[in-house]
Design a protein around this motif. Sequence first.
Motif, PDB file in Angstrom:
ATOM      1  N   SER B  58      -3.756  48.850 -12.606  1.00 17.00           N
ATOM      2  CA  SER B  58      -4.310  47.723 -13.378  1.00 17.00           C
ATOM      3  C   SER B  58      -4.109  47.953 -14.867  1.00 17.00           C
ATOM      4  N   ASP B 186      -3.434  40.908 -10.260  1.00 19.71           N
ATOM      5  CA  ASP B 186      -4.117  42.176 -10.013  1.00 19.71           C
ATOM      6  C   ASP B 186      -4.914  42.065  -8.722  1.00 19.71           C
ATOM      7  N   GLU B 187      -4.349  42.599  -7.667  1.00 16.27           N
ATOM      8  CA  GLU B 187      -4.984  42.531  -6.348  1.00 16.27           C
ATOM      9  C   GLU B 187      -5.542  41.139  -6.068  1.00 16.27           C
TER      10      GLU B 187
HETATM   11 MG    MG Z   1      -7.223  48.074 -10.282  1.00 17.82          MG
END
Ligand code: MG
Lengths: 766, 265
Positions: B58, B186-187
Amino acid sequence: MDSSDKKPLQPLDESRFQVSPWTLRVDTWMGRLISFGGISVVLAVLGMLVFLVWQVVPLFTGAKVTSQPELRLPAAVVAFGEDEYGALPFIGLADGTIKFLQSSDGAVTETWTPELAGRHVSAVRAYSRQGLVLLGLDDGSVQFAKITYRVEFTSQGDRHLSPQVKLEKPLTVGKLTSPVRDAWVAQSANGSLVVLQQELNGHPVLTATRLLERKGLGGRVTVIPGTPSVVAEGVTDIAEVLVPSTADTVLVRRRSHEVLVYNYNENTEAFALTQTFKPFANTAQPEISSAGLIFGNVSAVFANRQGAQEVWSLYPQKQPDGRSLRRWGLIHEGETLPGVPQGIFPAEGNKCYLVVAGDRLQIRNMTTGSLRWEGPAPKGVQQVIFSRNYERFTALTSEGKLVRWKLEDRYPEASWSTFFGKIWYEGATEPAYTWQSSSGSDEFEAKYSLVPLFYGTVKGTFYALIFALPIALLSAIYVSQFLRPEYRNIVKPVMEIMASLPSVVLGFLAGLWLAPLVDTHLISIFCVILILAPLGLLVGAIWAGLPQPWRRQVKPGLEFVWFLPILAIFVTLAWQLGPWVESLLFTVKEGQTGTAIVDFREWWRQVSTLGYDARNCLVVGFAMGFAVIPLIFTIAEDALSNVPQSLVSGSLALGASRWQTVWKVVLPTALSGIISAVMIGFGRAIGETMIVVMATGNTAIMEANPFSGMRTLSANIAVELPEAPAGQTHYRTLFLGACCLFILTFVINTLAEILRQRVRDRYKVI
Amino acid sequence: MTRLKVRPSTERGGRKDYISIKNFGFWYGSKKALESISLDIPERQVVAFIGPSGCGKSTLLRNLNRMNDLVDNIRHEGDIQIDSRSIYDPGLEVISLRRRVGMVFQKSNPFPKSIFENVVYALRVVGVRDRALLEEVCETSLRKAALWDEVKDRLHDSALGLSGGQMQRLCIARAIANRPEILLMDEPCSALDPIATGKIEELIHELKEQFTIVIVTHSMQQAARVSDRTAFFYLGKQVEYDTTEKIFMNPSQPQTEAYISGRFG
Ligand SMILES: [Mg+2]
Ligand SMILES: Nc1ncnc2c1ncn2[C@@H]1O[C@H](COP(=O)(O)OP(=O)(O)O)[C@@H](O)[C@H]1O
């Protein structure tokens, strides 16, 4: 991962699924405790309201009247009166004899006959309040009989009154020596007046004579009559003579329904006609059937045969020649009475009067026009007198009876229009909302309009919020969204300490330090305020225009460090600019000498024709603002900080600037919290007392002028409650003010809460 | 080792080093979160960042649109270039960078506004007033995000009434309404059920025709399904970066293999 280090689970123990009774008990008890707390709060608030209402409600109840045993009179009575407690009424007979009656059974306890050396009584008039019987004699002279009561206590402890009558020396006050047909006396602080009615050639002749008191040797007072002046000369149709206790006026009502006003002229030492007025001139029936002066003797009530009422009062009026003179003028048109009016009798100590109309008795308030009480009238009411404490009244009837009533009317001035309406008080030039609860004079009529207090409350709150809201909200936004956390952690606790500053301290500073400062440096302060916003915007614009590499030099959130010195420089400049601006814009010529003076205050007085007080709205605004800012700031800052960071990141990631993020995402999301903050600040400002008490002049005026003071509902309570006698109109009116304040805040808070709920539903974050 | 179905990387035109990360290191205060990362991301391809929690995926992703600027006490070394221009170029406004590099967060974060206002937010920010344009962009973005049919009748209802998957697709629509060149994710599916995940993966597939996509995922299956290239990070270091096929079929590093086969992480 190695599975060998994973221990097998413990064998299941049945008891683990049971909730312990203790947990359950704590749960129920905590639940109950919390409900109890909540309900208690609601009850406490309700209780407060109930208490306030309970204090206020008696104001709106009318008078209570109970009849008392009638007294049958032993002889034909021409005048009557009472002692202060109504224990020993007296009657005056046509021959000047005065008899005192037991109030319980009417038995004559004492009889007094005047010794007149061969002369005869031709007129009798009793002045109960003064304990005076005026005897008019057949030789044109008058004699006062003064009644005094000696209080004795019997061995059983009962009060026993023994009256004493003292006949004073005869006074020759008229011009004629014919018998006195009627006589009036008025006593005031600056002298007495005797008015006689005699007859000449079958026509009435009125003479008014001032009595001068001379203190002789040994403190003995001798009364010397002044020169008698003939009043209403040539007027043959005299219907009624009214002699106000001011002892300088005689009102003569003619059968033609005109009222002639004669005033004593200090220079000529004579009475002269100053005004003629005609009540009901504009109505179809201008026939006056009753008239009566009201306590205070500057107002008179007239009623015509149709039962219409008019109140005329003495107040300053512009004359054609531009002078302002006190003249009688119509101030109220009262409600129509239920029958033909037969008599109007003033109450004692207030502006009520009793009117006999048809077969009804009414007690009405002259100022508000409200009906205090109505009941059946006994037959043939000739005269009614009220006791001095306004707790009893007694009527003399043509049937030879004294009819007596007990009166319970503790709030004669109270009515909705007193508190909320525009009222034309006697002596005032126009109807107005007035608060003036006390004065030195007994005859003063208290004025209880809550409207100027409402106005002051709203005005004070307005100025406080207009000062506090921008500062508090902008700094909350700045601190929560732009300032670096390490500074935020300093600012917040400091603000919280500020919030706990006692308002007495703020009020003290405002009154003793800020007010003089504002007074002397007003224009400088304005300059500073005016420069702040443009300066901020300008510096912001310049900053935004700087090339990136320059801006990179300053860490985000530390820009203020650079701004502070600039701010300091410009604020100092603006402050110094003040006197210059003042001399440029606010130079006025002084009224008489014509010299130019540089003074904004004088300029304001001349230009706006409004006043300028040193303790004005600005001082209150600043001081109350200081009380309110930390409160609004703290709550608003919390609300803004609680906006999820994910929303801020979301907005920034979409290419919004920090300010756009604040404006479009953070503010709407935090709006309900901000509304709460504003409401709490509002609540504080509206109820704030000490600061207002100390930083304003507490004058209950109604003008939008920012340079005048105000009186708020709360300050009014604080200032006046200590000196308001418990349970009286004044006291209860203060509670009514509290009640109104309660309702005002309740309504506004409820509205704000509804708005807040709406906003919250709209911008709710999951 | 689980057998994974891997999409063959399709070769499309475009620059090979559209995003070029050069010897990039990054510190949170004194804590080093990334260490000399160097990788090139080709235009209009999907690159997946995988690795165990806390390895810095991230962090690297957030550096691509400089979202990390919001954090205090950060420091970086090396450089990141997009289209041959350093994102740290002093003349480059962060705001314009973020308009070019859109981002979808792990936890969907729709604004507490209507669906419509959410989608056109980026346009509102740049001052677009033209209602017709806004409506058109809203519709195309929602269509691209495969959400149009589900929400077209309630565009003016609050976005907070949507389901989790719909919210995440709304966030994607919101990001692509801005017409970015690069989309960072991000995910994006970590909080979604399989059906919603499937829809978003399908979406990614379609979006890569237009956007360069960098996706962080902790699901290897997802990386394998959607990405053309995959980078594997471990403890702030870049362990391996290659085509997805290669990483999953034939990783050159033992750590990569261990991770992919589920032996740690
Ligand atoms: Mg992360
Ligand atoms: N805002 C931050 N401040 C300090 N340390 C952070 C911050 N964000 C992440 N880190 C640290 O940096 C490392 C990498 O985190 P992150 O990039 O979130 O990992 P991943 O996304 O791969 O799970 C972690 O050790 C984490 O604790």
